[in-house]
Design an enzyme around this catalytic site. Structure first.
Site, PDB file in Angstrom:
ATOM      1  N   ASP A  25       0.860  -1.187   0.000  1.00 51.23           N
ATOM      2  CA  ASP A  25       0.000   0.000   0.000  1.00 51.23           C
ATOM      3  C   ASP A  25       0.894   1.234   0.000  1.00 51.23           C
ATOM      4  O   ASP A  25       2.081   1.152   0.318  1.00 51.23           O
ATOM      5  CB  ASP A  25      -0.904   0.014   1.241  1.00 51.23           C
ATOM      6  CG  ASP A  25      -1.846   1.226   1.262  1.00 51.23           C
ATOM      7  OD1 ASP A  25      -2.253   1.683   0.170  1.00 51.23           O
ATOM      8  OD2 ASP A  25      -2.166   1.713   2.351  1.00 51.23           O
ATOM      9  N   SER A  26       0.310   2.378  -0.339  1.00 50.98           N
ATOM     10  CA  SER A  26       1.071   3.620  -0.279  1.00 50.98           C
ATOM     11  C   SER A  26       1.383   4.006   1.171  1.00 50.98           C
ATOM     12  O   SER A  26       2.300   4.776   1.417  1.00 50.98           O
ATOM     13  CB  SER A  26       0.289   4.737  -0.957  1.00 50.98           C
ATOM     14  OG  SER A  26      -0.972   4.887  -0.334  1.00 50.98           O
ATOM     15  N   CYS A  88      -4.213  -1.371  -2.001  1.00 46.97           N
ATOM     16  CA  CYS A  88      -4.322   0.073  -2.180  1.00 46.97           C
ATOM     17  C   CYS A  88      -5.242   0.289  -3.373  1.00 46.97           C
ATOM     18  O   CYS A  88      -4.951  -0.172  -4.478  1.00 46.97           O
ATOM     19  CB  CYS A  88      -2.940   0.646  -2.464  1.00 46.97           C
ATOM     20  SG  CYS A  88      -2.913   2.382  -2.956  1.00 46.97           S
ATOM     21  N   GLU A 167      -6.212   9.560   9.733  1.00 47.37           N
ATOM     22  CA  GLU A 167      -4.817   9.628  10.182  1.00 47.37           C
ATOM     23  C   GLU A 167      -4.659  10.588  11.374  1.00 47.37           C
ATOM     24  O   GLU A 167      -3.708  10.466  12.136  1.00 47.37           O
ATOM     25  CB  GLU A 167      -3.905  10.026   9.022  1.00 47.37           C
ATOM     26  CG  GLU A 167      -3.924   8.954   7.941  1.00 47.37           C
ATOM     27  CD  GLU A 167      -2.656   8.877   7.107  1.00 47.37           C
ATOM     28  OE1 GLU A 167      -1.867   9.825   7.137  1.00 47.37           O
ATOM     29  OE2 GLU A 167      -2.482   7.860   6.424  1.00 47.37           O
ATOM     30  N   CYS A 200     -11.346   2.647  -0.407  1.00 44.43           N
ATOM     31  CA  CYS A 200     -10.068   3.133   0.119  1.00 44.43           C
ATOM     32  C   CYS A 200      -9.816   2.361   1.405  1.00 44.43           C
ATOM     33  O   CYS A 200     -10.723   2.223   2.234  1.00 44.43           O
ATOM     34  CB  CYS A 200     -10.138   4.633   0.401  1.00 44.43           C
ATOM     35  SG  CYS A 200      -8.690   5.262   1.302  1.00 44.43           S
ATOM     36  N   HIS A 202      -8.351   3.042   4.028  1.00 43.08           N
ATOM     37  CA  HIS A 202      -8.468   3.778   5.297  1.00 43.08           C
ATOM     38  C   HIS A 202      -9.901   3.716   5.835  1.00 43.08           C
ATOM     39  O   HIS A 202     -10.124   3.874   7.033  1.00 43.08           O
ATOM     40  CB  HIS A 202      -8.126   5.258   5.107  1.00 43.08           C
ATOM     41  CG  HIS A 202      -6.666   5.572   5.178  1.00 43.08           C
ATOM     42  ND1 HIS A 202      -5.783   5.183   4.205  1.00 43.08           N
ATOM     43  CD2 HIS A 202      -5.937   6.247   6.103  1.00 43.08           C
ATOM     44  CE1 HIS A 202      -4.571   5.619   4.540  1.00 43.08           C
ATOM     45  NE2 HIS A 202      -4.641   6.269   5.673  1.00 43.08           N
TER      46      HIS A 202
END
Lengths: 286, 286
Positions: A25-26, A88, A167, A200, A202
Site C-alpha cells: 500500500d502507499s 491500495c 490519520e 479506500c 483507510h
C-alpha cells in the site's frame, strides 16, 4: 486475471504450504487488508510494504502512481514474495496492469473482490452501487468499469478529507460525522444505492460511522469493506493445494516503510489492531 | 544567514537589475509567497517549482524531506535562478542548511522572516507566540529555536487537517471553522499568545477564519502571515543595488510541477489569485 493467476497455475499453488505473501500500500491503509488476511491464511508469511515516503497516492497522476507501485512490487518480488496483494485502491485502479507486467508472481488487487462482494449482496440484476474513494481512484473510473462488467451501475464519489481525518485519529469524532454527512448527502442526491463500497483501505476504520450516517440519511445500503472482500478472495486463491492450517496458528509478518518508521509503528498498530512490532526502513526510489 | 547571503554580497546584488528568483514549495502553498513577491519585486523573473509528485512533506522524515528539497533547489539553480526562496515551512524547518550547502546562490527560508515580523509586532520583551504548522515543522522545533533567539516563547501546534481542508476548497466552510475551533481552543489552553504565526503556506487562505476564531475564543493575538513577511524580507535583500521598477510593471513567472499539471493549473490559480497560465511538467527524483 492474467496468465500468472494462481487459479490457472494450480501446480504453483499445490507446491506451497507456507506461501510468502506480499501486501503493498502507499501507506498504512493496506494494514486493514493484512489484518483481514492474518487469521484467514495463518500458515503464510507476510511482508508488508508501505510506501510512506511518497504517500498519499490518491491525488497523483497515473504515470507517477504506476512508477511508484511498480518499484514497490519489484521489491516485494525480489524479497521472495510468491503472491502479491495490492492493498491500495489507487494503485489497483491506476497501476494493476503495469504491476502485473513488471513481476512474474500472481497479483491480486482490491477492486475486483469488492465489486464481486457487492454483486453477491445485491439481488436486483441492475443494482446500484455507491463507491467512496480517493480523487485518483474516482477519476480512473476503475470501479465503474468493474461494476459495469457484472451488471451494476456505480456512482463514484471522491472523499479527500476522510484519509486525513482517519490519520488524525478522529475515527469517532463529531467533525468526521459532519464531513460524512456532507459527502453522503451530496452523493445520495445522485443515486439510490443498495450497497456502498469502501473504495479506500483507510475507510474500514470509520465503517461504523459511514453506516450510521447512511441510516440517518434514510438509506438502507449495505456497507461493503473491500479489505475483507480482498482477504476472502486471496484465501480462495491461495487455499488451493494448501493444507488446512492448525487452528489458532499465528501468521508471521514483517513490515517495511519507505519513511518514518516511528510514525508507522504508532499508526500501524491502530490499523492492524495489534502491535506491529519493529518496522524496517526501506530506501527505494531515491 | 550563511556567507552566500546577498546582504554580504553587495556586488552581486548591484549587478542585477532583473534577477531570476526561484520559489520552491512541496506543492501549491508556496504560491501565496509568490503572490506576495510579484508586486514587490516586479522587475524580477520568477521560476516556481512545486514538488507535487512527492507532496505533502509535512508528515515525512528529515532525511526524506532534505533529499527532495535539495533536488528541487538544484533544479532551480541549474535553470538559472540567482536567488532562492524556500516557500515551504517544512522544507525550511528541516532542510534549509542542506539546501544552502547544496547550491551556490543565496537562499531565504520562510521561518526567519515570520519570526522577525512577530518580534516587531510584540511590544513585550518576553512575548509569547503560537505557531500553527504541519506535524514535521512542529516536531523540528525550528520555530521555537528561531523565536528563542529573539526572546520570544513559542508554543508550536500541529494542525494536520488544515492543508487538506484548504485543498478541498473549504476555505469558507463550517467544518473548517469547527476544526479551527478545536485546534485553537486546545492551543489556547497551553498559552496566551500576543501573536499567532501561520507556519504553513496553505494557511494564508484561511487567515480570516483563524483570526475570527481567535476573537471568538477571547484572544486578541495578531495573526502574522509568513508569506507576506518572507516577500518583504526578499524585497529588502534584493532591492540592494536594484533600480526602482516602473510603477505597474508586471513580473514574469513560469511554473513547474513534478506531477499532475492540470490539478496545479486549477488549484494554483486559487492560491495565486490570478490565472497561473501553462504549468510545465518536470520529471525529477524518478
Amino acid at each position: 486475471m492474467n496468465s500468472a493467476s494462481p487459479m490457472t497455475d494450480a501446480a504453483w499453488a499445490a507446491s506451497k504450504r507456507n506461501p510468502v505473501v506480499g501486501v503493498f500500500d502507499s501507506g498504512f491503509g493496506g494494514l486493514t487488508v493484512l489484518r483481514a488476511l492474518l487469521p484467514r491464511i495463518a500458515s503464510a508469511n507476510y511482508i508488508y510494504l508501505g510506501d510512506t515516503a511518497r504517500l498519499p497516492y490518491g491525488a497523483k497522476s497515473q504515470a507517477t502512481i504506476a512508477r511508484y507501485a511498480v518499484e514497490s512490487a519489484r521489491f516485494l518480488e525480489e524479497r521472495g514474495c510468491e503472491y502479491l496483494v495490492i492493498a491500495c485502491n489507487t494503485a489497483t485502479a491506476l497501476a494493476l496492469e503495469d504491476i502485473r507486467r513488471a513481476v512474474k508472481v500472481p497479483v491480486l488487487g482490491v477492486i475486483e473482490p469488492g465489486v464481486q462482494a457487492a454483486r453477491r449482496t445485491i439481488a436486483e440484476a441492475d443494482g446500484e452501487v455507491l463507491v467512496l474513494a480517493t480523487t485518483a481512484t474516482v477519476q480512473s473510473h476503475a470501479y465503474r468499469e468493474a461494476c459495469a462488467a457484472v451488471g451494476l451501475r456505480a456512482t463514484e464519489v471522491a472523499c479527500p478529507l476522510l484519509v486525513p481525518l482517519v490519520e488524525e485519529g478522529w475515527t469517532d469524532h463529531a467533525v468526521t460525522r459532519e464531513v460524512l454527512r456532507i459527502y453522503l448527502s451530496e452523493a445520495l442526491r445522485k443515486c439510490d444505492p443498495q450497497a456502498v463500497l469502501l473504495g479506500c483501505t483507510h475507510y474500514p476504520l470509520i465503517a461504523g460511522a459511514i453506516e450510521q450516517t447512511l441510516r440517518d440519511l434514510g438509506s438502507a445500503a449495505v456497507v461493503i469493506d473491500s479489505a475483507e472482500a480482498t482477504a476472502e478472495a486471496a484465501e480462495a486463491e491461495l487455499a488451493t493445494g494448501m493444507e488446512a492450517h492448525a487452528p489458532g496458528a499465528e501468521a508471521k509478518f514483517e513490515c517495511f516503510a519507505t519513511d518514518s518508521v516511528e510514525k508507522f509503528e504508532r499508526l500501524g498498530s491502530l490499523f492492524l489492531r495489534r502491535s506491529i512490532g519493529q518496522v524496517h526502513l526501506l530506501d527505494i526510489g531515491g
